[in-house]
Write a protein that holds these residues in place. Structure first.
Motif, PDB file in Angstrom:
ATOM      1  N   GLY A   1       0.820  -1.206   0.000  1.00 17.73           N
ATOM      2  CA  GLY A   1       0.000   0.000   0.000  1.00 17.73           C
ATOM      3  C   GLY A   1       0.851   1.252   0.000  1.00 17.73           C
ATOM      4  N   ARG A   2       1.923   1.224   0.781  1.00 22.93           N
ATOM      5  CA  ARG A   2       2.808   2.386   0.799  1.00 22.93           C
ATOM      6  C   ARG A   2       3.490   2.583  -0.549  1.00 22.93           C
ATOM      7  N   ALA A   3       3.716   1.459  -1.253  1.00 21.67           N
ATOM      8  CA  ALA A   3       4.291   1.546  -2.601  1.00 21.67           C
ATOM      9  C   ALA A   3       3.235   1.861  -3.655  1.00 21.67           C
ATOM     10  N   GLU A   4       1.968   1.958  -3.234  1.00 23.05           N
ATOM     11  CA  GLU A   4       0.853   2.273  -4.127  1.00 23.05           C
ATOM     12  C   GLU A   4       0.754   1.266  -5.272  1.00 23.05           C
ATOM     13  N   LEU A   5       0.882  -0.004  -4.926  1.00 26.72           N
ATOM     14  CA  LEU A   5       0.801  -1.072  -5.919  1.00 26.72           C
ATOM     15  C   LEU A   5      -0.301  -2.043  -5.496  1.00 26.72           C
ATOM     16  N   ALA A   6      -1.203  -2.353  -6.427  1.00 26.68           N
ATOM     17  CA  ALA A   6      -2.260  -3.323  -6.155  1.00 26.68           C
ATOM     18  C   ALA A   6      -1.636  -4.689  -5.923  1.00 26.68           C
ATOM     19  N   SER A   7      -2.076  -5.378  -4.867  1.00 22.96           N
ATOM     20  CA  SER A   7      -1.472  -6.670  -4.525  1.00 22.96           C
ATOM     21  C   SER A   7      -2.569  -7.664  -4.171  1.00 22.96           C
ATOM     22  N   LEU A   8      -2.172  -8.938  -4.207  1.00 23.91           N
ATOM     23  CA  LEU A   8      -3.119 -10.012  -3.948  1.00 23.91           C
ATOM     24  C   LEU A   8      -2.392 -11.140  -3.242  1.00 23.91           C
ATOM     25  N   ARG A   9      -2.950 -11.570  -2.116  1.00 23.58           N
ATOM     26  CA  ARG A   9      -2.382 -12.721  -1.402  1.00 23.58           C
ATOM     27  C   ARG A   9      -3.100 -13.984  -1.846  1.00 23.58           C
ATOM     28  N   LEU A  10      -2.350 -14.941  -2.344  1.00 17.59           N
ATOM     29  CA  LEU A  10      -2.946 -16.178  -2.858  1.00 17.59           C
ATOM     30  C   LEU A  10      -2.135 -17.379  -2.392  1.00 17.59           C
ATOM     31  N   ASP A  11      -2.841 -18.466  -2.170  1.00 22.93           N
ATOM     32  CA  ASP A  11      -2.180 -19.752  -1.946  1.00 22.93           C
ATOM     33  C   ASP A  11      -2.011 -20.399  -3.309  1.00 22.93           C
ATOM     34  N   LEU A  12      -0.788 -20.391  -3.822  1.00 23.04           N
ATOM     35  CA  LEU A  12      -0.532 -20.897  -5.164  1.00 23.04           C
ATOM     36  C   LEU A  12      -0.241 -22.398  -5.169  1.00 23.04           C
ATOM     37  N   ALA A  13      -0.691 -23.081  -4.127  1.00 21.09           N
ATOM     38  CA  ALA A  13      -0.539 -24.541  -4.124  1.00 21.09           C
ATOM     39  C   ALA A  13      -1.529 -25.193  -5.073  1.00 21.09           C
ATOM     40  N   ALA A  14      -2.642 -24.521  -5.292  1.00 19.74           N
ATOM     41  CA  ALA A  14      -3.661 -25.093  -6.173  1.00 19.74           C
ATOM     42  C   ALA A  14      -4.500 -23.966  -6.754  1.00 19.74           C
ATOM     43  N   SER A  15      -5.131 -24.271  -7.884  1.00 18.90           N
ATOM     44  CA  SER A  15      -5.983 -23.293  -8.554  1.00 18.90           C
ATOM     45  C   SER A  15      -7.444 -23.616  -8.302  1.00 18.90           C
ATOM     46  N   ASP A  16      -8.260 -22.585  -8.176  1.00 18.50           N
ATOM     47  CA  ASP A  16      -9.703 -22.792  -8.059  1.00 18.50           C
ATOM     48  C   ASP A  16     -10.406 -21.551  -8.608  1.00 18.50           C
TER      49      ASP A  16
END
Length: 517
Positions: free
Chosen positions: A481-496
């Motif tokens: 947020g301080r870097a003003e960049l959109a981010s997303l936390r994901l568990d990349l162990a599997a796709s759904d």
């Protein structure tokens, strides 16, 4: 060929009417994510209409072909939308430049000049008073200001006053709608976008009308004098509190000298000017002044030479500029994600995503899941390219040496949530990449993914680890947020599907950074 909204077929180039429809449809499609206003079937049909134009006889190629596709696609979609939602049809009509202004304002100026008999006070033609001196001075000030504004200026700044009027006109179509509805939001965005996009065209039109009006006003003043002089005798003279005959002679020679040279009329000497001075308490016709016939001719020649002809030339130049901008409209954000996505579909090209891991070496499984998620979000065939991982602390060197591809639709930073986020490193590469692409390739969308899979694999799924994961997540949100960049936390162990939806929000620009000062 006339269209339902009153516009005309402008051929292959992106015309003003084409651009208006394109921006309207873009606003609708991006605000109407659920497809309530423009269904998926409508979008497919619009796409096919655009492709049909591309494959038609004599179709353009290259950028002109792309513009033709966008124009015809938007024409089809706008037709569907206008037939279903009256406010959309109203907005399209309301944002068109009202043609009556082009003749009504100059005609009004002529009539005002024609009836402005204040050139003379009664039967007096005062050589030092308005409107002659005032009109010449005003036009001289306008010419000077135009020369000053020829100096290049910054392109930054909001739309002009006339453009803001158009914006308000476009908002008329929103009356009666809940502002939380997609159509209301879309019309609001369209009004803003169109106001900014058409500002230069509106300025050219305004300049044409104002120059033409200045010329017709001057002609009206002169015509009024001649018309009135048929029934009365004007007497020319002057009076002043501070000026004497010598100064008045110099001023009149300066202003009317060129007209005297052209017409062959002679300006009286100082003694003659002194004899024209209004005298006596009433300054009546019997106490100064001469027959104004020659002076009216000099005034007419001066007004035509200094006002009418230059203003008509300027109006003609503004008209040419208007025609060019109207028939060859520059679409804003033409290289942005929305248009590139449409054109990829038109030409069968896949999207391109670049991933740069930082202080993280994702294994083959993570890469495979991330590839699947991007394809779910952007469509089959989306190409995913991984950069070599950037070592911790090497962000400055990487940013200095990195070469960016203009064809990249997205550039994602990949972090692991197992790392402790730091403003000086993780935040630095995030803000650095954002700033670099904003300058070099503003059409590339930038975002960050924080992979939770290494943490979950190491600590398992329990209440204690969940609490620690949440704490780390908040820390990552703060740094991004301080870097003003959109981010997303994901568990990349599997796709759904749920992760794919979140990924779509990120790569389509719907997920915004949680800005923390």
């Amino acid at each position: 060929m006339n269209r339902p909204d009153g516009s005309k077929d402008g051929g292959a180039a992106m015309t003003e009417d084409d651009a208006r429809r394109v921006l309207l449809v873009r606003a609708i499609e991006e605000e109407d994510a659920a497809g309530d206003l423009l269904t998926k079937q409508d979008r497919v049909a619009a796409h096919e209409a655009g492709r049909a134009a591309l494959s038609g006889a004599g179709a353009k190629t290259g950028r002109k072909g792309d513009d033709l596709f966008l124009a015809r696609r938007a024409e089809f979609a706008a037709g569907r939308l206008a037939s279903r939602v009256p406010a959309i049809a109203t907005a399209l009509r309301a944002t068109r430049w009202p043609r009556w202004i082009g003749w009504a304002v100059p005609l009004g100026a002529f009539l005002i000049g024609l009836t402005l008999n204040e050139l003379a006070s009664g039967r007096r033609l005062d050589l030092l008073a308005f409107p002659l001196i005032g009109m010449l001075a005003w036009n001289a000030l306008v010419y000077f200001w135009m020369l000053v504004t020829l100096v290049p200026r910054s392109s930054k700044g909001g739309p002009g006053g006339l453009s803001r009027v158009l914006e308000r006109l476009a908002r008329l179509g929103q009356r009666g709608f809940d502002r939380a509805t997609p159509v209301s939001r879309a019309l609001g965005r369209f009004a803003t976008d169109w106001s900014a996009a058409s500002a230069s065209l509106a300025a050219a039109r305004s300049a044409r009308i104002l120059h033409l009006s200045a010329a017709t006003f001057a002609l009206g003043v002169v015509a009024g004098i001649y018309f009135r002089a048929l029934g009365i005798e004007y007497r020319a003279g002057w009076e002043s509190t501070f000026l004497g005959p010598e100064s008045v002679h110099a001023a009149i020679s300066l202003v009317l000298g060129p007209a005297a040279a052209v017409t062959g009329l002679v300006i009286p000497d100082v003694a003659g000017i002194a004899a024209m001075r209004w005298t006596g308490a009433d300054s009546g016709l019997d106490s100064g002044g001469v027959n104004a016939g020659p002076w009216i001719i000099l005034t007419t020649a001066t007004v035509i030479g200094f006002v009418v002809i230059p203003r008509l030339v300027l109006a003609l130049l503004a008209a040419v500029k208007t025609w060019r901008r109207r028939d060859s409209f520059t679409l804003p954000e033409r290289d942005g994600f929305y248009f590139r996505r449409l054109l990829r579909g038109a030409h069968g090209r896949a999207g391109q995503v670049r991933v740069t891991p930082y202080a993280y070496h994702p294994d083959a499984g993570v890469r495979e899941v991330l590839s699947a998620l991007t394809q779910d979000a952007l469509g089959d065939g989306t190409a995913l390219q991984f950069d070599p991982p950037v070592d911790y602390g090497a962000e400055d060197d990487w940013l200095a040496a990195a070469e960016f591809d203009a064809d990249d639709d997205h550039h994602l930073l990949l972090f692991t949530i197992s790392s402790t986020p730091e403003h000086e490193n993780h935040g630095a590469i995030a803000s650095g990449l954002r700033d670099a692409l904003a300058v070099k390739h503003p059409g590339t969308l930038v975002g960050a993914i924080i992979d939770e899979s290494p943490f979950r694999e190491r600590f398992g799924d329990n209440s204690a680890s969940s609490a620690r994961l949440a704490t780390r997540g908040e820390a990552w949100d703060a740094v991004m947020g301080r870097a003003e960049l959109a981010s997303l936390r994901l568990d990349l162990a599997a796709s759904d599907p749920e992760k794919a939806q979140l990924m779509e929000d990120l790569v389509t620009g719907k997920r915004h950074p949680r800005v923390i000062p």
